[in-house]
Design an enzyme around this catalytic site. Structure first.
Site, PDB file in Angstrom:
ATOM      1  N   THR A   1     -45.776 -23.774  19.523  1.00 40.76           N
ATOM      2  CA  THR A   1     -44.412 -23.624  20.043  1.00 40.76           C
ATOM      3  C   THR A   1     -44.055 -22.249  20.761  1.00 40.76           C
ATOM      4  O   THR A   1     -43.166 -22.255  21.583  1.00 40.76           O
ATOM      5  CB  THR A   1     -43.457 -23.628  18.919  1.00 40.76           C
ATOM      6  OG1 THR A   1     -43.703 -25.203  18.386  1.00 40.76           O
ATOM      7  CG2 THR A   1     -41.986 -23.881  19.240  1.00 40.76           C
TER       8      THR A   1
ATOM      9  N   GLU B   1     -52.039 -20.417  22.951  1.00 37.71           N
ATOM     10  CA  GLU B   1     -52.481 -21.830  23.339  1.00 37.71           C
ATOM     11  C   GLU B   1     -51.842 -22.258  24.716  1.00 37.71           C
ATOM     12  O   GLU B   1     -50.575 -22.536  24.830  1.00 37.71           O
ATOM     13  CB  GLU B   1     -51.859 -22.788  22.343  1.00 37.71           C
ATOM     14  CG  GLU B   1     -52.337 -22.803  20.904  1.00 37.71           C
ATOM     15  CD  GLU B   1     -52.210 -23.915  19.894  1.00 37.71           C
ATOM     16  OE1 GLU B   1     -51.969 -25.016  20.585  1.00 37.71           O
ATOM     17  OE2 GLU B   1     -52.082 -23.502  18.864  1.00 37.71           O
TER      18      GLU B   1
END
Length: 612
Positions: A346, A386
């Site tokens: 997130t 990520e």
């Protein structure tokens, strides 16, 4: 491949406490008079975004009574008091003054009084004064200084239930009055000498002790060094043996809907079988490391039965929440190291800006990790980007060298005494995410990589084909080449990453499909199987009972029940994976995350016994 960082299943708490260091002694009498001193402490007891509720507390820490009190402080422009109670509050520009009411000005020695107010704006008080003196360190008598730290305690005569502590004396220009003996973060005794015998302890239990000195004006000096003590007897498991890293993620939001707390690591037996914890997640905003949920991290109050130490949090202690519970856990299990992990699925979007100024990013991270309120809690930092120069929830185009440059800046800033690690992609495909960034070059700056060898396959491809989300090896019919642990580890080794800097990842959950008619892998589906918190995902502790394993493939279990198809690791498949990790010379293993395990920690036990 997607890393399973779930959307947080929690209700955002509305109370945030801000304890400001306005608690040192303030002189209210001339040197010829009896010692009269006081402290002033501010707490933000509620915060609703556009405003807040604040509370000041005045305490008479001297030996004679106080007849009146006046507190002054500055608010930044845009912050003000809209209403107040139990004090008369006025202002002149940005300077605010609060005076006692006619009925609450007198304070006997040791007594305290509080008043509250509603404020608007985001600011916090500064430049506090109490009866004309400083609230944050002004001496009781001009020239009076705080005591020095006592010597680190030494422990002797350790039994099942007691320990004798002794330490070298602190010094002070006006003389030492007494010492506070602190066990696992809580004061257990105040003594006048330099020794103390602590009784009533639990057999076979780890404790940590420090000592602070108080001078004749009740000023408290810095803490001594800590000494770890383990009482004799008991049946607590010994700490893990060997050099393998056994690391688990503890999620900040798990204290809400999941009702999973630091103490669960103790009651499950997991704390005695791990070496490291990654606390997840800090956020990355404006190119800086920032705290995410301050209520869960530093303010949530724990009752005695909920806390690791068995002592209840108090309203005015400077640190509560997960951080204080981790502090207590480390005192009980001194072998455990804790890292603060930033990013995740997130919050990785902020790394692009961080990579534009790695030095500033690293400085912000260290300043946050070393905040004096919790600096002793953390032993390092973990970066979960990520993904560098690739796409996750968002896409990054920082370039092949960005991850290496960021890693170098973190090591330079944190130095050799901190752990600096990273969670990285396990995409072993040709031209995949491992090839997109310089993981080989960055390895020299990092202690290890958490290689996320899970989430290769799942119901994010809703029609399948069904496949284990964490295959150890390839197999005939695997949906994508290179999407398995062995290929990912081999590729990282080929890029120059030492094997002992690679940790194998284990998921404490399964991924599943529904509408499946084929028991073996490779079947078609109609969508994600139902999950407690998210469709297509379920904890191991649930699946082991609701959909027991019916087979294994590529070192991972799978289960077919009704028209649902799940894959997940069991104690047996974890044993196989740990044996493989040892054969490859890997540095150990890590897992996502503690709350997916059973109440007796059977998956953690499998990792511990498998790595030895």
């Amino acid at each position: 491949m997607r890393f399973r960082h779930r959307a947080r299943q929690r209700a955002v708490a509305g109370l945030t406490t801000l304890l400001l260091p306005f608690a040192a002694m303030v002189g209210l009498a001339s040197p010829a008079q009896a010692a009269t001193s006081a402290t002033a402490t501010f707490a933000k007891t509620q915060d609703w975004g556009t405003g807040f509720e604040g509370k000041w507390t005045v305490k008479n820490t001297g030996t004679t009574s106080i007849s009146s009190w006046t507190i002054g402080w500055d608010f930044p422009s845009g912050t003000s008091v809209s209403s107040a109670w139990d004090a008369d509050v006025t202002s002149s520009g940005t300077r605010w003054t609060a005076k006692n009411k006619s009925w609450n000005g007198t304070l006997a020695a040791g007594a305290s009084v509080s008043f509250g107010f509603n404020g608007t704006g985001p600011g916090a008080p500064s430049n506090c004064s109490l009866n004309g003196g400083s609230c944050d360190g002004g001496p009781t008598v001009p020239g009076d200084t705080v005591p020095t730290a006592p010597g680190t305690p030494s422990a002797s005569a350790i039994t099942n239930t007691s320990v004798n502590l002794s330490w070298s004396a602190a010094t002070d220009d006006k003389g030492i009055k007494n010492y506070d003996v602190i066990r696992d973060g809580a004061t257990v005794a105040t003594v006048t000498g330099t020794s103390y015998t602590n009784t009533g302890l639990t057999a076979g239990t780890d404790y940590s002790y420090t000592v602070k000195a108080r001078d004749t004006a009740d000023q408290t000096g810095p803490a001594s060094g800590s000494v770890a003590v383990r009482t004799t007897g008991g049946t607590t498991d010994p700490p893990p043996t060997g050099n393998a890293v056994k690391l688990g993620y503890f999620t900040e939001w798990g204290v809400y809907g999941r009702n999973y707390h630091v103490k669960n690591l103790v009651t499950s037996g997991s704390a005695s079988k791990i070496t490291h914890i990654n606390y997840s997640f800090g956020n990355v905003k404006n190119g800086q490391c920032v705290m995410d949920d301050s209520y869960a991290a530093i303010d949530k109050a724990y009752t005695a039965d909920q806390s690791v130490s068995g002592a209840a949090d108090t309203w005015d202690q400077p640190l509560r929440g997960n951080f204080n519970q981790l502090r207590q856990l480390k005192a009980k299990y001194p072998n455990i190291k804790v890292l603060w992990s930033f990013g995740g699925w997130t919050y990785s979007g902020g790394f692009t800006q961080a990579a534009a100024n790695p030095t500033a990013f690293a400085q912000s991270c260290k300043a946050l990790v070393e905040d004096p309120r919790w600096a002793d809690v953390f032993d390092g930092i973990d970066i979960d980007w990520e993904y560098p120069n690739a796409c996750g929830l968002s896409c990054d185009a920082s370039g092949f060298s960005a991850f290496k440059t960021l890693s170098s800046a973190l090591r330079t800033e944190f130095g050799s005494n901190y752990l600096v690690t990273a969670a990285i992609t396990a995409d072993g495909s040709s031209g995949g995410k491992i090839d997109a960034a310089d993981y080989g070059g960055a390895a020299q700056y990092l202690n290890w990589y958490n290689v996320m060898t899970y989430d290769y396959f799942g119901a994010f491809a809703p029609t399948g084909p069904t496949a284990p989300h964490s295959p150890l090896t390839s197999y005939n019919g695997i949906p994508a080449a290179g999407f398995n642990s062995a290929d990912a580890i081999a590729k990282l080794k080929s890029k120059g990453v030492p094997a002992n800097k690679l940790l194998l990842g284990i998921g404490f959950y399964g991924r599943g499909w529904t509408g499946v008619t084929q028991a073996a892998p490779g079947g078609t589906a109609t969508g994600a199987a139902p999950g407690t918190y998210e469709p297509g995902i379920e904890d191991y502790k649930v699946l082991k009972n609701t959909c027991p394993a019916t087979g294994t493939i590529a070192g991972t279990a799978y289960a077919y029940c009704g028209n649902n198809w799940w894959s997940y690791d069991t104690p047996a498949t974890i044993g196989t994976k740990m044996a493989w990790a040892k054969s490859q010379g890997l540095g150990g293993a890590f897992f996502w995350e503690f709350s997916g395990d059973t109440t007796n920690g059977e998956l953690v036990s499998a990792i511990n016994s498998g790595l030895g």
